[in-house]
Design a protein around this motif. Sequence first.
Motif, PDB file in Angstrom:
ATOM      1  N   GLY A  64       8.319  14.090 -14.388  1.00 44.59           N
ATOM      2  CA  GLY A  64       7.900  15.438 -14.031  1.00 44.59           C
ATOM      3  C   GLY A  64       6.421  15.629 -13.801  1.00 44.59           C
ATOM      4  O   GLY A  64       5.963  16.769 -13.680  1.00 44.59           O
ATOM      5  N   TYR A  65       5.645  14.555 -13.750  1.00 41.90           N
ATOM      6  CA  TYR A  65       4.220  14.699 -13.441  1.00 41.90           C
ATOM      7  C   TYR A  65       3.747  13.461 -12.689  1.00 41.90           C
ATOM      8  O   TYR A  65       4.419  12.420 -12.661  1.00 41.90           O
ATOM      9  CB  TYR A  65       3.388  14.901 -14.708  1.00 41.90           C
ATOM     10  N   SER A  66       2.570  13.578 -12.065  1.00 47.10           N
ATOM     11  CA  SER A  66       2.037  12.499 -11.247  1.00 47.10           C
ATOM     12  C   SER A  66       1.275  11.488 -12.106  1.00 47.10           C
ATOM     13  O   SER A  66       0.326  11.854 -12.807  1.00 47.10           O
ATOM     14  CB  SER A  66       1.103  13.057 -10.164  1.00 47.10           C
ATOM     15  N   LEU A  67       1.686  10.231 -12.051  1.00 47.21           N
ATOM     16  CA  LEU A  67       0.979   9.187 -12.786  1.00 47.21           C
ATOM     17  C   LEU A  67      -0.414   8.975 -12.198  1.00 47.21           C
ATOM     18  O   LEU A  67      -1.383   8.790 -12.944  1.00 47.21           O
ATOM     19  CB  LEU A  67       1.775   7.878 -12.717  1.00 47.21           C
ATOM     20  N   ASN A  68      -0.522   9.022 -10.875  1.00 47.30           N
ATOM     21  CA  ASN A  68      -1.823   8.841 -10.233  1.00 47.30           C
ATOM     22  C   ASN A  68      -2.818   9.907 -10.678  1.00 47.30           C
ATOM     23  O   ASN A  68      -3.985   9.617 -10.968  1.00 47.30           O
ATOM     24  CB  ASN A  68      -1.679   8.879  -8.719  1.00 47.30           C
ATOM     25  N   GLU A  69      -2.363  11.170 -10.722  1.00 44.06           N
ATOM     26  CA  GLU A  69      -3.253  12.245 -11.144  1.00 44.06           C
ATOM     27  C   GLU A  69      -3.621  12.110 -12.617  1.00 44.06           C
ATOM     28  O   GLU A  69      -4.770  12.341 -13.003  1.00 44.06           O
ATOM     29  CB  GLU A  69      -2.580  13.598 -10.890  1.00 44.06           C
ATOM     30  N   ALA A  70      -2.661  11.719 -13.429  1.00 44.54           N
ATOM     31  CA  ALA A  70      -2.918  11.583 -14.861  1.00 44.54           C
ATOM     32  C   ALA A  70      -3.940  10.488 -15.151  1.00 44.54           C
ATOM     33  O   ALA A  70      -4.766  10.616 -16.059  1.00 44.54           O
ATOM     34  CB  ALA A  70      -1.617  11.291 -15.603  1.00 44.54           C
ATOM     35  N   LEU A  71      -3.903   9.417 -14.370  1.00 43.41           N
ATOM     36  CA  LEU A  71      -4.822   8.289 -14.582  1.00 43.41           C
ATOM     37  C   LEU A  71      -6.046   8.340 -13.678  1.00 43.41           C
ATOM     38  O   LEU A  71      -6.923   7.479 -13.760  1.00 43.41           O
ATOM     39  CB  LEU A  71      -4.078   6.970 -14.364  1.00 43.41           C
ATOM     40  N   GLY A  72      -6.096   9.348 -12.805  1.00 42.56           N
ATOM     41  CA  GLY A  72      -7.245   9.489 -11.918  1.00 42.56           C
ATOM     42  C   GLY A  72      -7.278   8.497 -10.778  1.00 42.56           C
ATOM     43  O   GLY A  72      -8.356   8.189 -10.252  1.00 42.56           O
TER      44      GLY A  72
ATOM     45  N   ALA B 237       0.811  -1.220   0.000  1.00 43.49           N
ATOM     46  CA  ALA B 237       0.000   0.000   0.000  1.00 43.49           C
ATOM     47  C   ALA B 237       0.842   1.265   0.000  1.00 43.49           C
ATOM     48  O   ALA B 237       0.317   2.361  -0.225  1.00 43.49           O
ATOM     49  CB  ALA B 237      -0.928   0.008   1.211  1.00 43.49           C
ATOM     50  N   GLU B 238       2.164   1.128   0.230  1.00 46.27           N
ATOM     51  CA  GLU B 238       2.989   2.319   0.370  1.00 46.27           C
ATOM     52  C   GLU B 238       4.189   2.342  -0.574  1.00 46.27           C
ATOM     53  O   GLU B 238       5.118   3.125  -0.371  1.00 46.27           O
ATOM     54  CB  GLU B 238       3.469   2.450   1.822  1.00 46.27           C
ATOM     55  N   VAL B 239       4.191   1.530  -1.604  1.00 46.77           N
ATOM     56  CA  VAL B 239       5.274   1.585  -2.599  1.00 46.77           C
ATOM     57  C   VAL B 239       5.212   2.937  -3.304  1.00 46.77           C
ATOM     58  O   VAL B 239       4.191   3.276  -3.903  1.00 46.77           O
ATOM     59  CB  VAL B 239       5.144   0.437  -3.621  1.00 46.77           C
ATOM     60  N   PRO B 240       6.288   3.730  -3.266  1.00 51.88           N
ATOM     61  CA  PRO B 240       6.241   5.109  -3.791  1.00 51.88           C
ATOM     62  C   PRO B 240       6.442   5.198  -5.303  1.00 51.88           C
ATOM     63  O   PRO B 240       7.261   5.977  -5.793  1.00 51.88           O
ATOM     64  CB  PRO B 240       7.379   5.794  -3.033  1.00 51.88           C
ATOM     65  N   TYR B 241       5.694   4.414  -6.053  1.00 51.14           N
ATOM     66  CA  TYR B 241       5.885   4.422  -7.500  1.00 51.14           C
ATOM     67  C   TYR B 241       5.531   5.773  -8.114  1.00 51.14           C
ATOM     68  O   TYR B 241       6.118   6.198  -9.122  1.00 51.14           O
ATOM     69  CB  TYR B 241       5.060   3.307  -8.154  1.00 51.14           C
ATOM     70  N   ASP B 242       4.555   6.472  -7.504  1.00 53.26           N
ATOM     71  CA  ASP B 242       4.159   7.766  -8.069  1.00 53.26           C
ATOM     72  C   ASP B 242       5.271   8.793  -7.897  1.00 53.26           C
ATOM     73  O   ASP B 242       5.512   9.619  -8.797  1.00 53.26           O
ATOM     74  CB  ASP B 242       2.877   8.269  -7.400  1.00 53.26           C
ATOM     75  N   GLN B 243       5.979   8.743  -6.759  1.00 49.79           N
ATOM     76  CA  GLN B 243       7.127   9.638  -6.564  1.00 49.79           C
ATOM     77  C   GLN B 243       8.236   9.315  -7.554  1.00 49.79           C
ATOM     78  O   GLN B 243       8.884  10.217  -8.090  1.00 49.79           O
ATOM     79  CB  GLN B 243       7.650   9.528  -5.126  1.00 49.79           C
ATOM     80  N   TRP B 244       8.456   8.035  -7.798  1.00 45.34           N
ATOM     81  CA  TRP B 244       9.471   7.644  -8.783  1.00 45.34           C
ATOM     82  C   TRP B 244       9.082   8.149 -10.168  1.00 45.34           C
ATOM     83  O   TRP B 244       9.923   8.631 -10.921  1.00 45.34           O
ATOM     84  CB  TRP B 244       9.610   6.117  -8.821  1.00 45.34           C
ATOM     85  N   TRP B 245       7.805   8.040 -10.499  1.00 46.71           N
ATOM     86  CA  TRP B 245       7.327   8.491 -11.808  1.00 46.71           C
ATOM     87  C   TRP B 245       7.499  10.008 -11.935  1.00 46.71           C
ATOM     88  O   TRP B 245       7.928  10.494 -12.996  1.00 46.71           O
ATOM     89  CB  TRP B 245       5.871   8.085 -11.984  1.00 46.71           C
TER      90      TRP B 245
END
Length: 244
Positions: A91-99, A78-86
């Motif tokens: 230069g942008y958030s994968l989570n935000e881009a994919l909703g 639940a806490e793997v920081p893949y979005d920070q790595w992305w």
Amino acid sequence: MTHRMWFLGLLGLFLVFAVVLGIAPLYRHDWMLENILTVLTVILLLSTSKAFPLSRLSYGLIFVFLTLHEIGSHYTYAEVPYDQWWQAAFGYSLNEALGFERNHFDRLVHFLYGLLLAYPVREMFIRVADVKGFWSYFLPLDLTMSTSMLYELVEWAVAEVFGGELGMAYLGTQGDVWDAHKDMALASAGALVAMGLTAGINVWLQRDFAREWNDSLRVKHTEPLGEDEIRRLLAENEGQHANR
């Protein structure tokens, strides 16, 4: 490179990776729980590597899956920081881009469980049980679905036994009441994709694919099994005892 060298090379890389990620995991007790099955898997693969070596492809797929699992056990899924790595890379958030509203690393690994491990399971069924045609694709899918269900039951049992933060960290539902159902569905979808791709490649390469498929669905024994078969076996046993 021989199968043995390929296996030992991947095993060495994995052990180095696992040791590095095991030095300072985010939650030590959760890391220990997550790696019980990993240790058993490595022992099984090592003990069968000579008598029953898998293909290089199968070993490679298992290596990728176990490596991703080590990442999940280091941080908890639940806490793997893949979005920070992305963000650091692009230069942008994968989570935000994919909703995305949650951490989806666990969803990815459940999908890859089916996608990466269905082929090694198929190899095992073909080489041990001598399955062919339809059954060589259906049984890996079936086993993936059933083991995914069993894993969800194990997660539930562990959460009940340990409770508290450790139980929730291991369960990793992130507040989703349908988490287990989605995980099982994703694992099933991954296995379905893997078997679909495998079947497509075999249609292209295997000249007798259709004949083998049809033959696998043909009835081999026309007589029914069950109480009639039991009665026949009992009669045979009684006859053998009488002859003695």
